[in-house]
Design a protein around this motif. Structure first.
Motif, PDB file in Angstrom:
ATOM      1  N   ILE A  11       0.847  -1.204   0.000  1.00  0.00           N
ATOM      2  CA  ILE A  11       0.000   0.000   0.000  1.00  0.00           C
ATOM      3  C   ILE A  11       0.880   1.251   0.000  1.00  0.00           C
ATOM      4  O   ILE A  11       0.524   2.265  -0.607  1.00  0.00           O
ATOM      5  CB  ILE A  11      -1.026   0.002   1.166  1.00  0.00           C
ATOM      6  N   GLY A  12       2.046   1.186   0.623  1.00  0.00           N
ATOM      7  CA  GLY A  12       2.966   2.329   0.593  1.00  0.00           C
ATOM      8  C   GLY A  12       3.375   2.663  -0.833  1.00  0.00           C
ATOM      9  O   GLY A  12       3.353   3.825  -1.253  1.00  0.00           O
ATOM     10  N   ASP A  13       3.720   1.625  -1.589  1.00  0.00           N
ATOM     11  CA  ASP A  13       4.117   1.848  -2.986  1.00  0.00           C
ATOM     12  C   ASP A  13       2.960   2.423  -3.797  1.00  0.00           C
ATOM     13  O   ASP A  13       3.152   3.307  -4.642  1.00  0.00           O
ATOM     14  CB  ASP A  13       4.577   0.522  -3.630  1.00  0.00           C
ATOM     15  N   VAL A  14       1.752   1.931  -3.537  1.00  0.00           N
ATOM     16  CA  VAL A  14       0.576   2.415  -4.273  1.00  0.00           C
ATOM     17  C   VAL A  14       0.283   3.875  -3.912  1.00  0.00           C
ATOM     18  O   VAL A  14      -0.052   4.687  -4.785  1.00  0.00           O
ATOM     19  CB  VAL A  14      -0.647   1.508  -4.002  1.00  0.00           C
ATOM     20  N   ILE A  15       0.419   4.209  -2.631  1.00  0.00           N
ATOM     21  CA  ILE A  15       0.167   5.596  -2.203  1.00  0.00           C
ATOM     22  C   ILE A  15       1.131   6.543  -2.922  1.00  0.00           C
ATOM     23  O   ILE A  15       0.719   7.581  -3.442  1.00  0.00           O
ATOM     24  CB  ILE A  15       0.297   5.722  -0.662  1.00  0.00           C
ATOM     25  N   VAL A  16       2.416   6.174  -2.974  1.00  0.00           N
ATOM     26  CA  VAL A  16       3.402   7.038  -3.648  1.00  0.00           C
ATOM     27  C   VAL A  16       3.024   7.204  -5.123  1.00  0.00           C
ATOM     28  O   VAL A  16       3.056   8.315  -5.674  1.00  0.00           O
ATOM     29  CB  VAL A  16       4.827   6.445  -3.504  1.00  0.00           C
ATOM     30  N   LYS A  17       2.641   6.104  -5.739  1.00  0.00           N
ATOM     31  CA  LYS A  17       2.322   6.142  -7.167  1.00  0.00           C
ATOM     32  C   LYS A  17       1.072   6.990  -7.446  1.00  0.00           C
ATOM     33  O   LYS A  17       1.086   7.891  -8.297  1.00  0.00           O
ATOM     34  CB  LYS A  17       2.093   4.709  -7.662  1.00  0.00           C
ATOM     35  N   VAL A  18      -0.003   6.725  -6.707  1.00  0.00           N
ATOM     36  CA  VAL A  18      -1.271   7.427  -6.962  1.00  0.00           C
ATOM     37  C   VAL A  18      -1.131   8.924  -6.645  1.00  0.00           C
ATOM     38  O   VAL A  18      -1.587   9.774  -7.428  1.00  0.00           O
ATOM     39  CB  VAL A  18      -2.428   6.792  -6.144  1.00  0.00           C
ATOM     40  N   LEU A  19      -0.495   9.260  -5.531  1.00  0.00           N
ATOM     41  CA  LEU A  19      -0.363  10.682  -5.188  1.00  0.00           C
ATOM     42  C   LEU A  19       0.601  11.381  -6.142  1.00  0.00           C
ATOM     43  O   LEU A  19       0.468  12.588  -6.384  1.00  0.00           O
ATOM     44  CB  LEU A  19       0.066  10.851  -3.725  1.00  0.00           C
ATOM     45  N   GLY A  20       1.523  10.626  -6.724  1.00  0.00           N
ATOM     46  CA  GLY A  20       2.374  11.191  -7.781  1.00  0.00           C
ATOM     47  C   GLY A  20       1.540  11.496  -9.016  1.00  0.00           C
ATOM     48  O   GLY A  20       1.595  12.600  -9.569  1.00  0.00           O
ATOM     49  N   GLU A  21       0.751  10.542  -9.434  1.00  0.00           N
ATOM     50  CA  GLU A  21      -0.090  10.721 -10.627  1.00  0.00           C
ATOM     51  C   GLU A  21      -1.056  11.889 -10.468  1.00  0.00           C
ATOM     52  O   GLU A  21      -1.362  12.586 -11.426  1.00  0.00           O
ATOM     53  CB  GLU A  21      -0.929   9.460 -10.881  1.00  0.00           C
TER      54      GLU A  21
ATOM     55  N   GLY B  72      -0.585  14.541  -8.826  1.00  0.00           N
ATOM     56  CA  GLY B  72       0.080  15.830  -8.690  1.00  0.00           C
ATOM     57  C   GLY B  72       0.207  16.321  -7.261  1.00  0.00           C
ATOM     58  O   GLY B  72       0.545  17.484  -7.027  1.00  0.00           O
ATOM     59  N   ILE B  73      -0.083  15.437  -6.282  1.00  0.00           N
ATOM     60  CA  ILE B  73       0.088  15.839  -4.870  1.00  0.00           C
ATOM     61  C   ILE B  73       1.578  15.806  -4.525  1.00  0.00           C
ATOM     62  O   ILE B  73       2.089  16.687  -3.843  1.00  0.00           O
ATOM     63  CB  ILE B  73      -0.661  14.862  -3.922  1.00  0.00           C
ATOM     64  N   LEU B  74       2.244  14.733  -4.975  1.00  0.00           N
ATOM     65  CA  LEU B  74       3.674  14.586  -4.691  1.00  0.00           C
ATOM     66  C   LEU B  74       4.469  14.803  -5.970  1.00  0.00           C
ATOM     67  O   LEU B  74       4.254  14.102  -6.968  1.00  0.00           O
ATOM     68  CB  LEU B  74       3.965  13.179  -4.159  1.00  0.00           C
ATOM     69  N   ASP B  75       5.368  15.764  -5.945  1.00  0.00           N
ATOM     70  CA  ASP B  75       6.307  15.919  -7.063  1.00  0.00           C
ATOM     71  C   ASP B  75       7.394  14.846  -6.909  1.00  0.00           C
ATOM     72  O   ASP B  75       7.335  14.018  -5.997  1.00  0.00           O
ATOM     73  CB  ASP B  75       6.882  17.342  -7.088  1.00  0.00           C
ATOM     74  N   ALA B  76       8.390  14.859  -7.802  1.00  0.00           N
ATOM     75  CA  ALA B  76       9.412  13.803  -7.763  1.00  0.00           C
ATOM     76  C   ALA B  76      10.110  13.779  -6.401  1.00  0.00           C
ATOM     77  O   ALA B  76      10.346  12.703  -5.831  1.00  0.00           O
ATOM     78  CB  ALA B  76      10.425  14.014  -8.883  1.00  0.00           C
ATOM     79  N   ALA B  77      10.400  14.969  -5.856  1.00  0.00           N
ATOM     80  CA  ALA B  77      11.079  15.018  -4.555  1.00  0.00           C
ATOM     81  C   ALA B  77      10.159  14.491  -3.451  1.00  0.00           C
ATOM     82  O   ALA B  77      10.611  13.802  -2.525  1.00  0.00           O
ATOM     83  CB  ALA B  77      11.520  16.448  -4.244  1.00  0.00           C
ATOM     84  N   GLY B  78       8.880  14.808  -3.546  1.00  0.00           N
ATOM     85  CA  GLY B  78       7.905  14.334  -2.558  1.00  0.00           C
ATOM     86  C   GLY B  78       7.761  12.821  -2.610  1.00  0.00           C
ATOM     87  O   GLY B  78       7.646  12.157  -1.576  1.00  0.00           O
ATOM     88  N   GLN B  79       7.760  12.257  -3.823  1.00  0.00           N
ATOM     89  CA  GLN B  79       7.668  10.799  -3.968  1.00  0.00           C
ATOM     90  C   GLN B  79       8.898  10.127  -3.362  1.00  0.00           C
ATOM     91  O   GLN B  79       8.803   9.119  -2.666  1.00  0.00           O
ATOM     92  CB  GLN B  79       7.547  10.415  -5.447  1.00  0.00           C
ATOM     93  N   HIS B  80      10.048  10.707  -3.654  1.00  0.00           N
ATOM     94  CA  HIS B  80      11.300  10.164  -3.122  1.00  0.00           C
ATOM     95  C   HIS B  80      11.275  10.226  -1.592  1.00  0.00           C
ATOM     96  O   HIS B  80      11.657   9.273  -0.907  1.00  0.00           O
ATOM     97  CB  HIS B  80      12.468  10.972  -3.697  1.00  0.00           C
ATOM     98  N   ALA B  81      10.814  11.356  -1.068  1.00  0.00           N
ATOM     99  CA  ALA B  81      10.775  11.534   0.392  1.00  0.00           C
ATOM    100  C   ALA B  81       9.836  10.515   1.033  1.00  0.00           C
ATOM    101  O   ALA B  81      10.173   9.888   2.045  1.00  0.00           O
ATOM    102  CB  ALA B  81      10.334  12.960   0.727  1.00  0.00           C
ATOM    103  N   LEU B  82       8.648  10.321   0.438  1.00  0.00           N
ATOM    104  CA  LEU B  82       7.710   9.362   1.032  1.00  0.00           C
ATOM    105  C   LEU B  82       8.250   7.934   0.916  1.00  0.00           C
ATOM    106  O   LEU B  82       8.037   7.112   1.803  1.00  0.00           O
ATOM    107  CB  LEU B  82       6.317   9.494   0.385  1.00  0.00           C
ATOM    108  N   ASN B  83       8.979   7.674  -0.163  1.00  0.00           N
ATOM    109  CA  ASN B  83       9.630   6.359  -0.286  1.00  0.00           C
ATOM    110  C   ASN B  83      10.683   6.153   0.798  1.00  0.00           C
ATOM    111  O   ASN B  83      10.992   5.013   1.152  1.00  0.00           O
ATOM    112  CB  ASN B  83      10.296   6.216  -1.665  1.00  0.00           C
ATOM    113  N   ASN B  84      11.271   7.235   1.288  1.00  0.00           N
ATOM    114  CA  ASN B  84      12.233   7.126   2.396  1.00  0.00           C
ATOM    115  C   ASN B  84      11.521   6.915   3.735  1.00  0.00           C
ATOM    116  O   ASN B  84      12.071   6.300   4.646  1.00  0.00           O
ATOM    117  CB  ASN B  84      13.069   8.408   2.526  1.00  0.00           C
TER     118      ASN B  84
END
Ligand code: CUP
Length: 147
Positions: free
Chosen positions: A103-113, A115-127
């Protein structure tokens, strides 16, 4: 700390409409990983074509994203939030820990798509997810559930 801020800086829309984003996340999780749908007795019988727009799924999605918001806003000092979560998910819901990775991976992906998380935000949430999941896992072990 910087990672939490990178995620939270554009988090407003999620706080404003957790059911919308939470519904999208759970529908994607159940579509990409159908075995996860079976972990939830109340969702197990919903046909794939009926997932989107299902009110109960959005309602649970809202719970998940609100919990995640709470964890993010604690910026790592989340022991008091994680403890009861680990207890209920290990002993009551019996959700194997790997589902949190999914679900963590899905959250990063969906919120990226969306436009909630930019590339830096996706990277940060992945951390951040491995920190949250590692602490959940430690709680699971205390309850003798290896997940
Ligand atoms: O409560 C609940 O419901 C949970 C929440 C959370 C979030 C984050 C972290 C921790 C906790 N859940 Cu539900 C979970 C999950 C789901 O739904 C699905 C899959 C996996 C996990």
């Amino acid at each position: 700390m910087a990672d939490y801020d990178a995620v939270l800086k554009n988090w407003g829309p999620v706080d404003a409409d957790p059911a919308k984003y939470g519904g999208l996340v759970l529908v994607r999780l159940f579509t990409e990983h159908p075995e996860t749908q079976k972990l939830f007795p109340k969702f197990a019988g919903i046909a794939h074509g009926d997932l989107a727009g299902n009110a109960a799924i959005s309602a649970h999605g809202a719970i998940v994203l609100k919990k995640l918001s709470e964890l993010l806003k604690a910026k790592g000092s989340h022991g008091a939030i994680i403890k009861p979560l680990a207890q209920s998910h290990a002993t009551k819901h019996k959700i194997p820990i790997n589902n949190f990775r999914l679900i963590g991976d899905v959250i990063v992906k969906v919120l990226g798509e969306k436009g909630i998380l930019d590339a830096a935000g996706q990277h940060a949430l992945n951390n951040i997810f491995p920190i949250i999941i590692g602490d959940l896992e430690a709680g699971y072990k205390e309850h003798g559930f290896s997940g």
